[in-house]
Scaffold this motif. Sequence first.
Motif, mmCIF file in Angstrom:
data_model
loop_
_atom_site.group_PDB
_atom_site.id
_atom_site.type_symbol
_atom_site.label_atom_id
_atom_site.label_comp_id
_atom_site.label_asym_id
_atom_site.label_seq_id
_atom_site.Cartn_x
_atom_site.Cartn_y
_atom_site.Cartn_z
ATOM 1 N N GLY A 152 0.728 -1.269 -0.074
ATOM 2 C CA GLY A 152 0.189 -0.123 0.007
ATOM 3 C C GLY A 152 0.892 1.196 0.089
ATOM 4 N N ASP A 153 1.981 1.156 -0.137
ATOM 5 C CA ASP A 153 2.949 2.277 -0.339
ATOM 6 C C ASP A 153 4.066 2.280 -1.466
ATOM 7 N N PHE A 212 -7.608 12.997 -4.103
ATOM 8 C CA PHE A 212 -8.645 11.981 -3.907
ATOM 9 C C PHE A 212 -9.412 11.261 -5.027
ATOM 10 N N ARG A 238 -8.159 8.642 -7.117
ATOM 11 C CA ARG A 238 -7.773 7.289 -6.498
ATOM 12 C C ARG A 238 -8.595 6.413 -6.719
ATOM 13 N N SER A 239 -8.596 5.310 -6.884
ATOM 14 C CA SER A 239 -9.658 4.204 -6.922
ATOM 15 C C SER A 239 -10.175 3.771 -5.414
ATOM 16 N N SER A 240 -11.401 4.148 -5.408
ATOM 17 C CA SER A 240 -12.090 3.794 -4.196
ATOM 18 C C SER A 240 -11.701 1.985 -3.667
ATOM 19 N N ASP A 261 -8.385 1.944 -1.952
ATOM 20 C CA ASP A 261 -8.517 2.532 -0.604
ATOM 21 C C ASP A 261 -9.171 1.559 0.223
ATOM 22 N N ALA A 262 -10.167 0.903 -0.228
ATOM 23 C CA ALA A 262 -10.831 -0.037 0.860
ATOM 24 C C ALA A 262 -9.923 -0.957 0.737
ATOM 25 N N ARG A 291 -6.840 -1.084 1.107
ATOM 26 C CA ARG A 291 -5.597 -0.560 2.089
ATOM 27 C C ARG A 291 -6.060 -0.741 3.429
ATOM 28 N N LEU A 292 -7.567 -0.649 3.754
ATOM 29 C CA LEU A 292 -7.929 -0.599 4.851
ATOM 30 C C LEU A 292 -8.000 -1.922 5.417
ATOM 31 N N ASP A 318 -19.690 4.003 0.414
ATOM 32 C CA ASP A 318 -18.983 4.872 -0.630
ATOM 33 C C ASP A 318 -19.986 5.241 -1.724
#
Length: 163
Positions: free
Chosen positions: A29-30, A98, A101-103, A106-107, A109-110, A161
């Motif tokens: 994720g980085d 923001f 970025r792909s939602s 993002d999800a 990465r959580l 979302d």
Amino acid sequence: MRAHLEEEYVAFVAARQQHLRRIAYAICGDWHRADDLLQTALTKLYLAWPRLQHEGGEEAYVRTILVRADIDEHRRPWRRERPTTSPPERTAPALLPFEERSSLLDAIRLLPDMQRRTVLLRHWLGLSVEETAAELRISEGTVKSHTSRALQALRSVLAEDRH
């Protein structure tokens, strides 16, 4: 290393480096850590290249190294921090806005680490439950459990979302 083996290695890296970098990013994720993971993986691949069978398993070998290197980094948090007396000469590049970025990413990465790894290996790379279990060194039941929980979490985050 013999010249023909080194040429094969260079050709493989040239052809697959960007794809492997994206896999590394999806795992950790980085982008900066992804570059470090990829460098580690390609170094280990170079050392192992003469003994590999070259029957298409090279990429699976690199994926395994990427996953294990990421696990190692999580086990040794002190390796990620380096004290310094002076700040870096330049700052890190700004993240994408923001909106761009792909939602889904993002999800993802959580998710907790193992859930993220199983989802990426199973659904992004298309590995079977058995292959995923072998790469992560966990049981097939654990792969199924992590995948199920991760998909459930992703569904709820993505449903929120949309509203």
